[in-house]
Design an enzyme around this catalytic site. Structure first.
Site, PDB file in Angstrom:
ATOM      1  N   SER A 175      25.736  -2.378   6.568  1.00  0.00           N
ATOM      2  CA  SER A 175      25.738  -2.078   8.002  1.00  0.00           C
ATOM      3  C   SER A 175      27.158  -1.895   8.531  1.00  0.00           C
ATOM      4  O   SER A 175      28.111  -2.483   7.992  1.00  0.00           O
ATOM      5  CB  SER A 175      25.078  -3.251   8.737  1.00  0.00           C
ATOM      6  OG  SER A 175      25.344  -3.187  10.108  1.00  0.00           O
ATOM      7  N   TYR A 217      24.432 -11.788  11.223  1.00  0.00           N
ATOM      8  CA  TYR A 217      23.825 -10.606  10.594  1.00  0.00           C
ATOM      9  C   TYR A 217      24.877  -9.838   9.786  1.00  0.00           C
ATOM     10  O   TYR A 217      24.689  -9.547   8.604  1.00  0.00           O
ATOM     11  CB  TYR A 217      23.192  -9.717  11.675  1.00  0.00           C
ATOM     12  CG  TYR A 217      22.802  -8.350  11.170  1.00  0.00           C
ATOM     13  CD1 TYR A 217      21.802  -8.202  10.209  1.00  0.00           C
ATOM     14  CD2 TYR A 217      23.455  -7.198  11.635  1.00  0.00           C
ATOM     15  CE1 TYR A 217      21.458  -6.954   9.730  1.00  0.00           C
ATOM     16  CE2 TYR A 217      23.121  -5.942  11.160  1.00  0.00           C
ATOM     17  CZ  TYR A 217      22.124  -5.824  10.200  1.00  0.00           C
ATOM     18  OH  TYR A 217      21.791  -4.584   9.718  1.00  0.00           O
TER      19      TYR A 217
HETATM   20  N1  LIG Z   1      18.403   0.716  12.036  1.00  0.00           N
HETATM   21  C1  LIG Z   1      19.723   0.552  12.081  1.00  0.00           C
HETATM   22  O1  LIG Z   1      20.386   0.978  13.024  1.00  0.00           O
HETATM   23  C2  LIG Z   1      20.440  -0.140  10.950  1.00  0.00           C
HETATM   24  C3  LIG Z   1      21.846  -0.188  11.006  1.00  0.00           C
HETATM   25  C4  LIG Z   1      22.530  -0.836   9.981  1.00  0.00           C
HETATM   26  C5  LIG Z   1      21.840  -1.375   8.921  1.00  0.00           C
HETATM   27  N2  LIG Z   1      20.477  -1.327   8.888  1.00  0.00           N
HETATM   28  C6  LIG Z   1      19.789  -1.927   7.746  1.00  0.00           C
HETATM   29  O2  LIG Z   1      18.875  -1.004   7.207  1.00  0.00           O
HETATM   30  C7  LIG Z   1      17.730  -1.679   6.692  1.00  0.00           C
HETATM   31  C8  LIG Z   1      16.465  -1.113   7.318  1.00  0.00           C
HETATM   32  O3  LIG Z   1      16.570  -1.273   8.733  1.00  0.00           O
HETATM   33  P1  LIG Z   1      15.442  -0.810   9.739  1.00  0.00           P
HETATM   34  O4  LIG Z   1      16.114  -0.378  10.980  1.00  0.00           O
HETATM   35  O5  LIG Z   1      14.480   0.072   9.056  1.00  0.00           O
HETATM   36  O6  LIG Z   1      14.773  -2.231  10.048  1.00  0.00           O
HETATM   37  P2  LIG Z   1      13.237  -2.665  10.107  1.00  0.00           P
HETATM   38  O7  LIG Z   1      13.255  -4.069  10.618  1.00  0.00           O
HETATM   39  O8  LIG Z   1      12.448  -1.660  10.842  1.00  0.00           O
HETATM   40  O9  LIG Z   1      12.810  -2.639   8.582  1.00  0.00           O
HETATM   41  C9  LIG Z   1      12.954  -3.730   7.712  1.00  0.00           C
HETATM   42  C10 LIG Z   1      11.582  -4.034   7.129  1.00  0.00           C
HETATM   43  O10 LIG Z   1      11.751  -5.083   6.177  1.00  0.00           O
HETATM   44  C11 LIG Z   1      10.669  -5.965   6.287  1.00  0.00           C
HETATM   45  N3  LIG Z   1      11.143  -7.270   5.812  1.00  0.00           N
HETATM   46  C12 LIG Z   1      12.029  -8.109   6.408  1.00  0.00           C
HETATM   47  N4  LIG Z   1      12.208  -9.211   5.663  1.00  0.00           N
HETATM   48  C13 LIG Z   1      11.421  -9.072   4.559  1.00  0.00           C
HETATM   49  C14 LIG Z   1      11.170  -9.883   3.435  1.00  0.00           C
HETATM   50  N5  LIG Z   1      11.729 -11.085   3.309  1.00  0.00           N
HETATM   51  N6  LIG Z   1      10.305  -9.429   2.481  1.00  0.00           N
HETATM   52  C15 LIG Z   1       9.693  -8.206   2.622  1.00  0.00           C
HETATM   53  N7  LIG Z   1       9.903  -7.397   3.685  1.00  0.00           N
HETATM   54  C16 LIG Z   1      10.748  -7.832   4.641  1.00  0.00           C
HETATM   55  C17 LIG Z   1      10.301  -5.978   7.759  1.00  0.00           C
HETATM   56  O11 LIG Z   1       8.949  -6.334   7.965  1.00  0.00           O
HETATM   57  C18 LIG Z   1      10.590  -4.534   8.163  1.00  0.00           C
HETATM   58  O12 LIG Z   1       9.418  -3.746   8.148  1.00  0.00           O
HETATM   59  C19 LIG Z   1      17.956  -3.163   6.977  1.00  0.00           C
HETATM   60  O13 LIG Z   1      18.522  -3.737   5.824  1.00  0.00           O
HETATM   61  C20 LIG Z   1      18.964  -3.149   8.110  1.00  0.00           C
HETATM   62  O14 LIG Z   1      19.727  -4.324   8.124  1.00  0.00           O
HETATM   63  C21 LIG Z   1      19.767  -0.713   9.877  1.00  0.00           C
END
Ligand SMILES: NC(=O)c1ccc[n+]([C@@H]2O[C@H](COP(=O)([O-])OP(=O)(O)OC[C@H]3O[C@@H](n4cnc5c(N)ncnc54)[C@H](O)[C@@H]3O)[C@@H](O)[C@H]2O)c1
Length: 317
Positions: free
Chosen positions: A126, A151
């Site tokens: 991130s 985070y």
């Molecule tokens: N969306 C953004 O702007 C952004 C920015 C930087 C980093 N990220 C990273 O990208 C990745 C995806 O983000 P996103 O926006 O799709 O988030 P999101 O929360 O929509 O997706 C993450 C999914 O992982 C599942 N999850 C969480 N913990 C879990 C576990 N222990 N076992 C199984 N499933 C689990 C959740 O139910 C969720 O559906 C994450 O790692 C997030 O930190 C996202």
């Protein structure tokens, strides 16, 4: 041929990535624990669409090592995209153990599973790893020693843990530092989603640091292409920024959203929120060179797509 396992597949980015990879004719299987951090119905809607497109999302947790072993083995997985994590800055002030469980313990479970069944790993980091860095745009060459919240610290830890496992077990790994990803089927906890909901419902929106914040909003389609390119990359261990390289002032962002919604926001200005970063801005020169990553979507176009989806999706309930 690739057999790809996507964790967090019913999440925002995972959902779009799975559809994209399936269209490339790869075998794709997902895992998600459908936790209640935000509206589970949205995760279930994504799961339903994935199933309609021939992609199974298993309901399970990345901390279940036996399950991970079984998925990797039974499906002869060649590539893992690890997206499952506890996201969000505000939540990390309230429920820190959620981050320890999913982002630290869970991340090590993924690495341990790969130790037994080697497969190439692409994992989500991130922009939060840049924390207090002052020099913008943020480069992967810059030091990342001062995260501003738990985070971000867990995401930095992921990069370190991944490198250590790569070093010992020689598993190829790519970490992607995503910058504020937005778009249809997005995350309801994120500001752009909450602003849209509040503006439509004529409720007040809260603007932190009196609006003096900048974010490098990156459209989901661009992020998916960059992530897929990381799967194709022939590399030992690399970290990339996936951002738009065009930071937008929060107030400018809100005015574009108002225009797309054809409705004015009721604004409440508040001081800076604990743990937030003032600016995020990605230097994407390395991603351009090595991943052929060229984000195409302007904030005006991307927000247009999001607003169209939001209105259609929520009018069906
Ligand atoms: N969306 C953004 O702007 C952004 C920015 C930087 C980093 N990220 C990273 O990208 C990745 C995806 O983000 P996103 O926006 O799709 O988030 P999101 O929360 O929509 O997706 C993450 C999914 O992982 C599942 N999850 C969480 N913990 C879990 C576990 N222990 N076992 C199984 N499933 C689990 C959740 O139910 C969720 O559906 C994450 O790692 C997030 O930190 C996202």
């Amino acid at each position: 041929m690739k057999n790809i396992f996507v964790t967090g597949a019913s999440g925002f980015i995972g959902f779009h990535l799975c559809l994209y990879l399936k269209k490339q004719n790869y075998f794709v299987i997902g895992l998600d624990n459908f936790n209640h951090y935000y509206d589970v119905n949205l995760k279930l809607s994504r799961q339903k669409i994935l199933l309609e497109n021939g992609i199974e999302v298993i309901n399970g947790d990345i901390n279940n090592e036996e399950l991970l072993d079984k998925i990797l083995k039974d499906n002869a997985i060649t590539h893992v995209v690890h997206l499952a994590a506890q996201a969000g800055v505000r939540h990390s002030l309230l429920q820190p153990q959620d981050y320890v469980s999913s982002n630290l313990k869970g991340f090590v479970c993924i690495l341990e599973a790969l130790k037994k069944h080697p497969a190439k790993l692409v994992f989500a980091s991130s922009s939060s790893v840049y924390g207090l860095n002052q020099k913008v745009p943020f480069s992967t060459e810059d030091q990342t020693d001062h995260q501003t919240n738990l985070y971000g610290a867990t995401k930095k830890a992921n990069e370190s843990l991944a490198f250590a496992y790569h070093h010992i077990y020689k598993i190829p790994m790519v970490g992607l530092r995503y910058f504020t990803v937005y778009g249809p089927f997005g995350r309801p906890d994120m500001a752009y989603f909450q602003f849209t909901k509040s503006i439509l419902e004529e409720k007040t929106i809260e603007i932190f640091n009196n609006g003096a914040l900048q974010r490098d909003f990156t459209y989901i389609e661009d992020i998916v292409k960059g992530t897929a390119a990381a799967l194709d990359l022939n590399a030992d261990f690399e970290i990339f920024n996936l951002g738009n390289n065009k930071p937008v002032e929060l107030l400018k962002f809100i005015s574009i959203l108002e225009e797309k919604l054809n409705k004015k926001a009721i604004k409440k200005f508040l001081p800076m929120q604990k743990g937030e970063m003032l600016v995020t801005a990605a230097d994407i020169s390395k991603s351009k060179n090595m991943l052929n990553f060229h984000p195409q979507t302007s904030i005006e176009e991307g927000l247009g797509h999001f607003v169209k989806w939001y209105k259609e999706y929520y009018s069906s309930f």
